[in-house]
Scaffold this active site. Structure first.
Site: not given
Ligand code: DGJ
Length: 728
Positions: A464, A534
């Site tokens: 990430d 997300d």
């Molecule tokens: C952002 C990501 O897009 C989410 O899926 C998740 O992993 C969060 N960060 C965790 O902090």
């Protein structure tokens, strides 16, 4: 720059086959159906003569524009290359000095044009790699010089093709925020008019979050299966720009590559400065073909293990966020195993201890030790537990970042990106590590390695990156080279990825940057898949996945069944089968706490998992995509299909998104089938409470399904269907 596209051993092996054709006047770069033709006269500027279908190539071709316009000469074009020489001169002229051809294998050839400035020891190599079957051509520019000191490269594009006069339309893919929540790859279409339209990312790390580095240029609005369309993508996880400049005669030049903003690069002698690859593809039969070309290219040449199916997984994030302990995670793993899933991924929250425990977003990043209080059995303990239940274990990391509240921030303040004494801005309570610094690169690679050494049971990583660059500055780069940051950061990131991949070539990795923030062909070369968004709301995902599918394949497009009801006017999660069907049309997985599922949701989910393993995954991940009915028509429907390569099977996904007083049944013409074959139609995973559709059980000729089509009475809000077609 895809890893698989420039294998060094391969390059060495073909070096012998390299032939120099210094006197060519017309240089052709060909794929099965398309060609780029360049005008290359010794000692003269190289120009574009043609890019398009071989079948449509005119006998008389006109000089349309320079291959790489320089700031020099009459400088009529916005420069694709601008340099200040070591002696302070601002001008560059490039003349054709030779061409090398390499046959990389039966499908790929590389054509490299060598351009030289007659007055300065400066060489530019423009390399085109043609992927015959995929009808994809990549273009990459490399600059080197032997001037007596540094030169400054102010701008260097990867490509700048000029297309002839036309009614050119642009399709771009940008994040449309709704309800304060992202919707990556929303499709925007507009008619170009004289002047320049720019799409860009100036935020570095999240290369594709707000705008994706990919455009379609079409004659008239782009249609799915008809009309001339060009696709251009920039493979770069950093700052990029795509400029569409239309002149008053309606010819368009598409200049694409790294962004020039504050990026004046100080380049020492004998050091190659290498542009990202631009990925070019052309279709005479609509944008659907552009997508299929790119999906094949991605699977065959870019994605890691693009020929292997990706797993059906449960990710913990939306299920428990930061709030979990060992018992809770083990319960999730057990549920995942019982549901038939193949992999459990532990997301954020597993690391940091004491005052730096990662119990929220404001602490712990940088301290990559397992939180002993939350997970006394450690990561290997969880991996062992998963294994004992027959599933795999994966883990989330965000190694480029650091929270000010962490031991790492205290130990290495000099590793943080900052602009002198200016405040270091926090994004999601975090700072960015300076990947231009080799010590930081080593830290990231070694931390990654250590995590996997300590828990060798980890077989999947979600990588990430949740913030962008603000107040840019590097404590590592010298004062006079601060503007080298953008290029060096991206190259630093790729070097980190490459070193990790060397050590873990088949580890499955997902790229994520707050969702789809790194869905670019540069990052994809080191990953198996990407986190699409997300936003897991089924209705929003129909649009997000629709847009994403234009340039990126379903195989890599993570699509998770969740309990999100965002965008539902009824203010509740969408019907289970609606959520299931949307997730099944991508790389299928789950994003929830299984113990929160109702009995009916779980039954629906388990049937979906069985079907995914049995036949859906194979067709979705390896078949050809046909977008059949756009949600942007706003008539309350969307539909798409995947057709197996041998056309023996297909899956049709159709969704009812909206109600309107005049909404009738969905009339759907299929595409991509074998007209001569007869297909048995079966509705599968029929939504609860509805009888199978009347078409289920019918046998119809492919030609008939493509001409007459199907009538699907699924008008009711959030009704939907999956049809399975099998050739008899
Ligand atoms: C952002 C990501 O897009 C989410 O899926 C998740 O992993 C969060 N960060 C965790 O902090």
């Amino acid at each position: 720059m895809g890893m698989k596209s420039v294998p060094l051993t391969l390059a060495a092996a073909v070096a012998a086959a390299t032939a120099a054709t210094a006197r060519a006047e017309e240089i052709r770069i060909e794929t099965a159906r398309t060609a780029i033709v360049l005008d290359a006269k010794q000692g003269k500027e190289v120009g574009w003569l043609y890019w398009g279908a071989k079948a449509d190539e005119p006998a008389q071709k006109r000089w349309r524009g320079p291959l790489l316009s320089c700031f020099g000469g009459w400088a009529e074009w916005d420069p694709a290359l601008r340099v200040t020489h070591a002696d302070g001169s601002l001008t560059t002229e490039l003349a054709f000095a030779g061409c090398e051809r390499q046959t990389l294998d039966a499908n790929r050839t590389r054509t490299t044009l060598i351009l030289k400035d007659p007055l300065y020891p400066l060489t530019v190599r423009v390399a085109f790699t043609a992927y015959a079957k995929e009808d994809v051509i990549t273009q990459q520019v490399t600059l080197t010089h032997q001037e007596p000191g540094d030169i400054t490269v102010h701008a260097m594009a990867s490509t700048a093709p000029t297309l002839p006069e036309g009614d050119w339309w642009l399709t771009s893919f940008q994040n449309r925020f709704l309800d304060n929540w992202p919707n990556e790859m929303h499709v925007y279409e507009e008619r170009l008019s004289p002047g320049t339209k720019r799409l860009a990312n100036y935020r570095s790390t999240r290369s594709a979050y707000f705008e994706n580095p990919a455009v379609l240029i079409s004659q008239g609005p782009a249609q799915e299966e008809a009309g001339e369309v060009y696709g251009i993508a920039v493979a770069w996880t950093g700052n990029w720009e795509i400029d569409l400049a239309m002149d008053t005669g309606r010819a368009v030049r598409a200049k694409a590559g790294m962004a020039a903003l504050a990026a004046d690069y100080k380049l020492p002698p004998d050091t190659p400065y290498v542009s990202p690859e631009a990925i070019l593809t052309h279709s005479s039969a609509g944008k659907g073909q552009i997508s299929r070309n790119l999906h094949d290219y991605a699977r065959n040449y870019v994605l890691v293990d693009g020929d292997k199916p990706n797993p059906i997984l449960l990710n913990s994030w939306e299920g428990v966020y930061f709030t979990f302990d060992e018992a809770k995670i083990k319960e999730m793993i057990k549920d995942a195993a019982e549901m038939g899933l193949e992999l459990f991924v532990l997301d954020d929250g597993w690391f940091g201890n004491g005052e730096y425990a990662r119990d929220a977003a404001n602490a712990g990043l940088g301290d990559w030790q397992v939180n002993a209080k939350k997970l006394p059995c450690g990561l290997q303990g969880l991996a062992d537990y998963a294994k004992s239940l027959g599933i795999r274990f994966g883990l989330w990391v965000e190694l480029e970042m650091v929270n000010p509240k962490s031991a790492l921030a205290k130990a290495h303040p000099e590793w943080v990106v900052k602009s002198g004494k200016r405040e270091i801005l926090q994004g999601r309570s975090q700072w960015l590590l300076d990947l231009t610094n080799p010590a930081v690169q080593d830290f990231v690679v070694e931390t990654f390695d250590r995590i996997l050494r300590e828990a060798p049971g980890i077989s999947y990583i979600k990588w990430d990156a949740n913030r962008t660059v603000a107040n840019v500055g590097s404590g590592y780069l010298p004062k006079d080279r601060q503007a080298n940051f953008w290029y060096d950061y991206a190259r630093g990131l790729y070097s980190v990825y490459a070193r990790i991949r060397e050590r873990h070539p088949h580890l499955q990795m997902q790229v994520c940057a707050s969702g789809g923030g790194r869905v670019d062909y540069g990052a994809l070369a080191y990953h198996n898949e990407f986190w699409t968004s997300d936003n897991t709301s089924a209705i929003r995902r129909i649009y997000i996945q629709w847009g994403t599918s234009h340039f990126y394949p379903a195989k890599a497009m993570a699509a998770h069944f969740s309990r999100s009801g965002v965008g539902n006017p009824l203010k509740e999660p969408f019907p289970a089968s609606f959520r299931l069907h949307v997730a099944l049309s991508g790389r299928f997985g789950f994003e929830l706490q299984p113990s929160h599922l109702t009995e009916q949701e779980r039954k629906t989910a388990e049937a979906g998992i069985r079907a995914a393993k049995d036949y859906i995954r194979d067709i979705v991940q390896f078949g050809d995509l046909y977008r059949l009915h756009s949600p942007y028509l706003r008539d309350g429907y969307a539909a798409l299909s995947y057709v197996a390569k041998d056309k023996s099977q297909a899956l049709v996904f159709a969704y009812s998104l909206d109600t309107a007083y005049d909404k009738g049944p969905l009339r759907l013409r299929l595409a991509g089938l074998d007209p001569a074959k007869t297909y048995a139609i079966e509705e599968v995973l029929t939504p609860d409470g509805r009888k199978p559709l009347a078409v289920s059980g019918q046998k119809r000729a492919g030609a008939d399904l493509m001409r007459e089509g199907l009538t699907l009475p699924i008008a009711k809000l959030y009704d939907n269907c999956i049809l399975r077609l099998r050739a008899l």
